[in-house]
Design an enzyme around this catalytic site. Structure first.
Site, PDB file in Angstrom:
ATOM      1  CG  HIS A   1      -3.001  -6.533  10.084  1.00  0.00           C
ATOM      2  ND1 HIS A   1      -1.640  -5.643   9.973  1.00  0.00           N
ATOM      3  CD2 HIS A   1      -3.245  -4.874  10.650  1.00  0.00           C
ATOM      4  CE1 HIS A   1      -1.548  -4.403  10.131  1.00  0.00           C
ATOM      5  NE2 HIS A   1      -2.707  -3.870  10.283  1.00  0.00           N
TER       6      HIS A   1
ATOM      7  CB  CYS B   1      -1.976  -3.971   7.230  1.00  0.00           C
ATOM      8  SG  CYS B   1      -2.591  -2.535   6.729  1.00  0.00           S
TER       9      CYS B   1
ATOM     10  CD  GLU C   1      -1.143  -0.747   3.808  1.00  0.00           C
ATOM     11  OE1 GLU C   1      -1.683   0.870   3.920  1.00  0.00           O
ATOM     12  OE2 GLU C   1      -1.641  -1.287   4.278  1.00  0.00           O
TER      13      GLU C   1
END
Ligand code: CAA
Length: 389
Positions: A235, A113, A81
């Site tokens: 994450h 993400c 990203e």
């Protein structure tokens, strides 16, 4: 029966420099405990001027190509990203630096993400179509927020490279996946900005909603019960988020929530992210690397994966650790990725943060800083020039 497909090899890379949260706290007056305990971050990787998502990606992927060759790699998926170009896939620079065969497809993926997990799932589909093929999946990002902003403490940078194949040596990825998408503006970066914008509180609650949403879908599709999992890789924008997420999941499932149960489930997964910082698409897989490198034997254990990408898209899926996996790990090299970095002071960090290459299309060599295997040599005619160091 179903053929097993998953992660055959996994390798991480980061940067030349590291800034400690003690240094950041001394600069901005925050209590260091807010960072070290409150968000669970000790330090963050900072790229040298001649490092970026491409050099980290090539550094992560090179040992994989060295070990397995490139004969079966037909696809390179590059998730990021923090792209270096709006059109050309960063993976083509990596393809070139590593000398991969011309009979390859290369593509870049973006959804904050979540891109790394998307890349893994796409790779699995491609291998399913032809189990003789392997896919090189790379996730590489540099997390940047404005100086002095709340997000500044959650910066970082890293890449992970994974070889996805049939009969994997490390992790078999299982069906089903639990999916979740909601249109929220919790974190984003308009094309004209080099730093991300974020609504901190909103982003945490959007993440927790996504945990709930993916788990609901996963369960409805016949996934494992909660108790079947040995550990959970989340994450990790900051490592406390993994604790918050697992706490929330236990709550949703009507489980008794105690800190020991949460620590048991996410404990080993935070080792790299706590000292590297947010690496966006790579973060989930740094959690996996840390778990594999630090936990006792996990053979045949089920691991839960929760990928969250602001905006927002999330996916929950299970992986099962392949017996004998330890012989294929790169634990010593991974620890060296962390320990080889050089501490920088606040002034140097600030100089790097404020640095911007001229956008005039002129010839601009970049100073030699990295001691890694690849570097950004310069910009010329609006092109980025990479070279082995
Ligand atoms: N000792 C121990 N703990 C302390 C402390 C001290 N002296 N001082 C504060 N704390 C605790 C606080 O209680 C808080 O913990 P809880 O949330 O559990 O209550 C924690 O430290 C952080 O304190 P604040 O909330 O006051 O910190 P902040 O306002 O500076 O913001 C942040 C923290 C929202 C994470 C901010 O760093 C931020 O915006 N980061 C970027 C956004 C982000 O990472 N969001 C995560 C979800 S989005 C996502 O996952 C995608 C992505 O990668 C971006």
């Amino acid at each position: 029966g179903e053929i097993a497909i998953g992660i055959h090899d996994l390798s991480i890379a980061s940067t030349e420099y590291v800034l400690t949260h003690a240094t950041l706290a001394a600069q901005n007056g925050a209590p260091v405990g807010k960072y070290e305990r409150g968000i669970g971050q000790l330090s963050m990787s900072v790229p040298a001027l001649d490092e970026d998502i491409v050099t980290m990606a090539a550094t992560a992927a090179a040992p994989i190509v060295e070990r397995h060759g490139a004969d079966r790699i037909r696809t390179v998926v590059f998730a990021t990203e923090t792209a270096v170009d709006q059109a050309k896939a960063a993976g083509i620079h990596v393809h070139s630096l590593l000398g991969l065969p011309s009979a390859t497809r290369v593509v870049e993926l973006k959804q904050a993400c979540y891109g790394g997990a998307a890349g893994l799932q796409f790779a699995i589909s491609l291998v399913h179509r032809d189990p003789a093929e392997q896919v090189l999946v790379i996730a590489s990002d540099v997390s940047r927020y404005d100086l002095g902003s709340a997000g500044e403490a959650t910066q970082g940078a890293a890449a992970v490279a994974m070889l996805v194949s049939a009969a994997p040596a490390v992790l078999r990825v299982e069906d089903p996946s639990g999916l979740f998408t909601a249109d929220v503006m919790d974190f984003w970066r308009p094309n004209y900005r080099t730093t991300a914008l974020v609504d901190g509180r909103e982003s945490i609650s959007a993440y927790l909603q996504a945990v709930e949403g993916t788990w609901k879908d996963y369960t409805e599709r016949g996934g494992h019960p909660l108790g079947a999992f040995r550990a959970f890789c989340y994450h990790q924008p900051f490592t406390r988020m993994a604790h918050k997420a697992h706490h929330h999941l236990l709550n949703c499932c009507g489980r008794e929530v105690d800190d020991a149960a949460v620590a048991h489930a996410v404990g080993h997964t935070t080792a790299y992210n706590a000292v590297i910082g947010n690496s966006y698409t790579a973060s989930l897989f740094l959690a996996l690397a840390a778990l594999l490198d630090n936990a006792d034997d996990l053979s045949e254990q089920a691991i839960g994966f929760l990928s969250y990408g602001s905006g927002a898209v999330a996916e929950f899926f299970a992986g099962r650790v392949v017996p004998g996996y330890r012989a294929h790990l790169r634990s010593a090299a991974h620890r060296a990725v962390v320990s080889r970095r050089h501490d920088i002071d606040y002034a140097r960090y600030r100089e790097i943060h404020e640095h911007a290459f001229p956008a005039d299309g002129g010839h601009h060599p970049v100073p030699h800083e990295t001691t890694g295997p690849f570097r950004l040599a310069g910009l010329s005619g609006h092109k980025r020039i990479y070279e082995p160091r």
